[in-house]
Design a protein around this motif. Structure first.
Motif, PDB file in Angstrom:
ATOM      1  N   TYR A 187     -20.783  -2.466   2.586  1.00 45.52           N
ATOM      2  CA  TYR A 187     -19.616  -1.583   2.146  1.00 45.52           C
ATOM      3  C   TYR A 187     -18.271  -2.166   2.636  1.00 45.52           C
ATOM      4  CZ  TYR A 187     -16.734   2.751   2.155  1.00 45.52           C
ATOM      5  OH  TYR A 187     -15.754   3.717   1.951  1.00 45.52           O
ATOM      6  N   ASN A 188     -18.383  -2.823   4.028  1.00 43.03           N
ATOM      7  CA  ASN A 188     -17.083  -3.621   4.368  1.00 43.03           C
ATOM      8  C   ASN A 188     -16.924  -4.679   3.367  1.00 43.03           C
ATOM      9  OD1 ASN A 188     -16.988  -1.895   6.540  1.00 43.03           O
ATOM     10  ND2 ASN A 188     -18.131  -3.075   7.912  1.00 43.03           N
ATOM     11  N   MET A 189     -17.871  -5.386   3.152  1.00 37.19           N
ATOM     12  CA  MET A 189     -17.643  -6.478   1.999  1.00 37.19           C
ATOM     13  C   MET A 189     -17.008  -6.038   0.834  1.00 37.19           C
ATOM     14  SD  MET A 189     -20.858  -9.320   2.614  1.00 37.19           S
ATOM     15  CE  MET A 189     -22.247  -8.274   2.672  1.00 37.19           C
ATOM     16  N   ALA A 190     -17.780  -5.022   0.114  1.00 36.76           N
ATOM     17  CA  ALA A 190     -17.231  -4.345  -0.933  1.00 36.76           C
ATOM     18  C   ALA A 190     -15.655  -3.968  -1.151  1.00 36.76           C
ATOM     19  CB  ALA A 190     -18.289  -3.464  -1.261  1.00 36.76           C
ATOM     20  N   LYS A 191     -15.389  -3.074   0.010  1.00 28.99           N
ATOM     21  CA  LYS A 191     -14.122  -2.614  -0.048  1.00 28.99           C
ATOM     22  C   LYS A 191     -13.077  -3.744   0.214  1.00 28.99           C
ATOM     23  CE  LYS A 191     -14.867   1.682  -0.675  1.00 28.99           C
ATOM     24  NZ  LYS A 191     -14.676   2.242  -2.129  1.00 28.99           N
ATOM     25  N   ALA A 192     -13.438  -4.700   1.367  1.00 26.70           N
ATOM     26  CA  ALA A 192     -12.543  -6.019   1.365  1.00 26.70           C
ATOM     27  C   ALA A 192     -12.543  -6.657   0.038  1.00 26.70           C
ATOM     28  CB  ALA A 192     -13.033  -6.881   2.530  1.00 26.70           C
ATOM     29  N   GLY A 193     -13.386  -6.792  -0.561  1.00 24.27           N
ATOM     30  CA  GLY A 193     -13.548  -7.633  -2.082  1.00 24.27           C
ATOM     31  C   GLY A 193     -12.553  -6.717  -2.954  1.00 24.27           C
ATOM     32  N   LEU A 194     -12.601  -5.574  -3.000  1.00 21.79           N
ATOM     33  CA  LEU A 194     -11.778  -4.690  -3.869  1.00 21.79           C
ATOM     34  C   LEU A 194     -10.331  -4.791  -3.487  1.00 21.79           C
ATOM     35  CD1 LEU A 194     -12.643  -2.926  -6.130  1.00 21.79           C
ATOM     36  CD2 LEU A 194     -12.642  -1.092  -4.693  1.00 21.79           C
ATOM     37  N   SER A 195      -9.914  -4.854  -2.481  1.00 25.84           N
ATOM     38  CA  SER A 195      -8.696  -4.923  -1.937  1.00 25.84           C
ATOM     39  C   SER A 195      -8.229  -6.241  -2.172  1.00 25.84           C
ATOM     40  CB  SER A 195      -8.348  -4.607  -0.398  1.00 25.84           C
ATOM     41  OG  SER A 195      -8.408  -3.139   0.051  1.00 25.84           O
ATOM     42  N   ALA A 196      -8.986  -7.277  -2.056  1.00 30.99           N
ATOM     43  CA  ALA A 196      -8.649  -8.579  -2.508  1.00 30.99           C
ATOM     44  C   ALA A 196      -8.299  -8.737  -3.922  1.00 30.99           C
ATOM     45  CB  ALA A 196      -9.508  -9.673  -2.226  1.00 30.99           C
ATOM     46  N   LEU A 197      -9.217  -7.980  -4.717  1.00 33.45           N
ATOM     47  CA  LEU A 197      -8.828  -7.633  -6.314  1.00 33.45           C
ATOM     48  C   LEU A 197      -7.712  -7.236  -6.296  1.00 33.45           C
ATOM     49  CD1 LEU A 197      -9.736  -8.389  -9.271  1.00 33.45           C
ATOM     50  CD2 LEU A 197     -10.926  -6.112  -9.088  1.00 33.45           C
ATOM     51  N   SER A 198      -7.205  -6.063  -5.704  1.00 32.04           N
ATOM     52  CA  SER A 198      -5.962  -5.287  -5.814  1.00 32.04           C
ATOM     53  C   SER A 198      -4.693  -6.126  -5.843  1.00 32.04           C
ATOM     54  CB  SER A 198      -5.959  -4.181  -4.763  1.00 32.04           C
ATOM     55  OG  SER A 198      -6.952  -3.137  -5.492  1.00 32.04           O
ATOM     56  N   GLU A 199      -4.832  -6.880  -4.697  1.00 33.06           N
ATOM     57  CA  GLU A 199      -3.672  -7.933  -4.198  1.00 33.06           C
ATOM     58  C   GLU A 199      -3.583  -9.035  -5.275  1.00 33.06           C
ATOM     59  OE1 GLU A 199      -0.763  -7.978  -1.864  1.00 33.06           O
ATOM     60  OE2 GLU A 199      -2.239  -6.732  -1.333  1.00 33.06           O
ATOM     61  N   SER A 200      -4.356  -9.423  -5.928  1.00 33.70           N
ATOM     62  CA  SER A 200      -4.503 -10.666  -6.993  1.00 33.70           C
ATOM     63  C   SER A 200      -3.731  -9.852  -8.007  1.00 33.70           C
ATOM     64  CB  SER A 200      -5.939 -11.005  -7.414  1.00 33.70           C
ATOM     65  OG  SER A 200      -6.736 -11.341  -6.294  1.00 33.70           O
ATOM     66  N   LEU A 201      -4.292  -8.642  -8.446  1.00 37.21           N
ATOM     67  CA  LEU A 201      -3.723  -7.986  -9.689  1.00 37.21           C
ATOM     68  C   LEU A 201      -2.210  -7.581  -9.415  1.00 37.21           C
ATOM     69  CD1 LEU A 201      -6.960  -6.255 -10.931  1.00 37.21           C
ATOM     70  CD2 LEU A 201      -5.951  -8.393 -11.508  1.00 37.21           C
ATOM     71  N   ILE A 202      -2.058  -7.581  -8.280  1.00 40.34           N
ATOM     72  CA  ILE A 202      -0.589  -6.685  -7.887  1.00 40.34           C
ATOM     73  C   ILE A 202       0.528  -8.184  -8.633  1.00 40.34           C
ATOM     74  CG2 ILE A 202       1.139  -6.296  -6.305  1.00 40.34           C
ATOM     75  CD1 ILE A 202      -0.951  -4.532  -5.171  1.00 40.34           C
ATOM     76  N   PHE A 203      -0.280  -9.319  -7.755  1.00 39.97           N
ATOM     77  CA  PHE A 203       0.680 -10.573  -7.935  1.00 39.97           C
ATOM     78  C   PHE A 203       0.892 -10.679  -9.707  1.00 39.97           C
ATOM     79  CE2 PHE A 203      -0.288 -12.612  -4.143  1.00 39.97           C
ATOM     80  CZ  PHE A 203       1.214 -12.667  -3.670  1.00 39.97           C
ATOM     81  N   GLU A 204      -0.554 -10.431 -10.539  1.00 41.09           N
ATOM     82  CA  GLU A 204      -0.739 -10.947 -11.826  1.00 41.09           C
ATOM     83  C   GLU A 204       0.305 -10.137 -12.749  1.00 41.09           C
ATOM     84  OE1 GLU A 204      -4.408 -11.750 -13.135  1.00 41.09           O
ATOM     85  OE2 GLU A 204      -4.726 -12.984 -11.481  1.00 41.09           O
ATOM     86  N   THR A 205       0.446  -8.725 -12.431  1.00 36.83           N
ATOM     87  CA  THR A 205       1.137  -7.774 -13.161  1.00 36.83           C
ATOM     88  C   THR A 205       2.688  -7.681 -12.920  1.00 36.83           C
ATOM     89  OG1 THR A 205       0.562  -6.059 -11.603  1.00 36.83           O
ATOM     90  CG2 THR A 205      -0.985  -6.324 -13.770  1.00 36.83           C
ATOM     91  N   ARG A 206       2.900  -8.309 -11.769  1.00 33.02           N
ATOM     92  CA  ARG A 206       4.565  -8.296 -11.372  1.00 33.02           C
ATOM     93  C   ARG A 206       5.414  -8.594 -12.509  1.00 33.02           C
ATOM     94  NH1 ARG A 206       6.468  -8.700  -6.170  1.00 33.02           N
ATOM     95  NH2 ARG A 206       8.545  -9.737  -6.131  1.00 33.02           N
TER      96      ARG A 206
END
Ligand SMILES: NC(=O)c1ccc[n+]([C@@H]2O[C@H](COP(=O)([O-])OP(=O)(O)OC[C@H]3O[C@@H](n4cnc5c(N)ncnc54)[C@H](OP(=O)(O)O)[C@@H]3O)[C@@H](O)[C@H]2O)c1
Length: 277
Positions: free
Chosen positions: A154-173
């Motif tokens: 669970y911890n891995m999956a959620k950390a990965g999801l937050s990392a994806l969010s952060e990546s997409l926040i950059f890409e959609t800026r």
């Protein structure tokens, strides 16, 4: 005056709408005039929401990535092309000691909660980018900052999801699309009842028993999901990408602030104590 959510996002796709946070998010969106397509593995669990004509029940199991992708595609066509808002909320816990648990359990959890979710996000975001409008919400967890004991998958999956969010926040800026990394603390839902318990006899190991007790009592004392829905509504109306922490004052405000100021070793020791380890 605050806009209605439907003025910003007329259509929404919400995964895991049959219970807990997803049901509260869906009810909030319906009350805000949004047309909602909500998912469950068994769509009959969506009957109460489906009584509202603005709600469409969708069968979706994160364990079957291809079928989940088709379910989103079909729903998007029915919604007129691409969803304005997608809330990736579906998820489950698996509780057990890392080495004592069959690796297939961790693998299945990562595939369902991280890889399938990322795949659905890619489809959703393509549609939003094409019309330069929309919002993608990943329901991660405060476990990203304070990992839960004996829940490594669970911890891995959620950390990965937050990392994806952060990546997409950059890409959609600079575009018309926003991405929200929504991190709930404890909420009083059936999450622990739905939890897979992977170690044969957790009660036999006092460390696991204490950690389980702490997880149970934290959830029992936690706020109700309507609070998370109110936090999501506020975040959607702000129309900004970023991290949104939601939950009790202690978990969502005080603890993250103190953790930023304190040395990591102290944060780790305090968290371990909090969980009786
Ligand atoms: N409650 C908390 O304290 C808390 C804290 C932080 C983060 N979260 C996160 O918030 C989200 C919602 O949790 P909750 O507390 O509302 O839990 P919940 O009451 O157990 O609801 C989970 C939802 O996810 C769906 N779901 C579970 N496994 C699925 C799968 N393999 N494929 C498709 N759908 C699946 C369930 O649908 P069906 O079983 O009907 O298919 C249900 O609608 C989860 O991602 C969870 O990790 C919860």
């Amino acid at each position: 005056m605050n806009p209605r959510v439907s003025d910003l996002y007329p259509t929404a796709f919400v995964t895991g709408a049959s219970a807990g946070l997803g049901r509260a998010f869906s009810a909030m969106l319906l009350a805000e005039g949004v047309r909602v397509w909500g998912t469950a593995r068994d769509p009959s669990r969506l009957a109460s929401l489906a009584a509202n004509p603005a709600f469409t029940a969708v069968g979706l199991d994160l364990a079957d990535a291809a079928a989940a992708g088709s379910a989103l595609d079909h729903a998007a066509v029915a919604a007129g092309g691409a969803f304005d808002l997608v809330v990736q909320n579906a998820g489950y816990g698996a509780f057990g000691e890392f080495t004592a648990t069959d690796f297939a359990v961790w693998q299945a959890q990562l595939e369902a909660m991280l890889l399938t979710t990322a795949r659905l996000s890619q489809t959703a975001l393509r549609g939003m980018r094409a019309k330069d409008r929309g919002c993608l919400v990943h329901v991660a967890s405060l476990a990203v900052e304070f990992p839960l004991p004996f829940m490594s998958g669970y911890n891995m999956a959620k950390a990965g999801l937050s990392a994806l969010s952060e990546s997409l926040i950059f890409e959609t800026r600079g575009t018309g699309v926003t991405v929200i990394d929504f991190r709930p603390g404890d909420y009083r839902t059936a999450f622990n009842q739905a939890m897979q318990t992977t170690t044969a006899a957790p009660a036999a190991d006092p460390r696991l028993a204490r950690a389980w007790l702490a997880l149970e009592s934290n959830l029992e004392a936690a706020p109700l999901p309507v609070r998370a829905a109110a936090d999501l509504r506020r975040a959607l109306r702000r129309r900004r990408s970023g991290v949104v922490r939601s939950g009790s004052f202690f978990q969502a405000r005080l603890a993250p602030l103190l953790a930023r100021l304190a040395p990591a070793s102290l944060v780790r020791a305090t968290t371990a104590r909090y969980f009786g380890l």
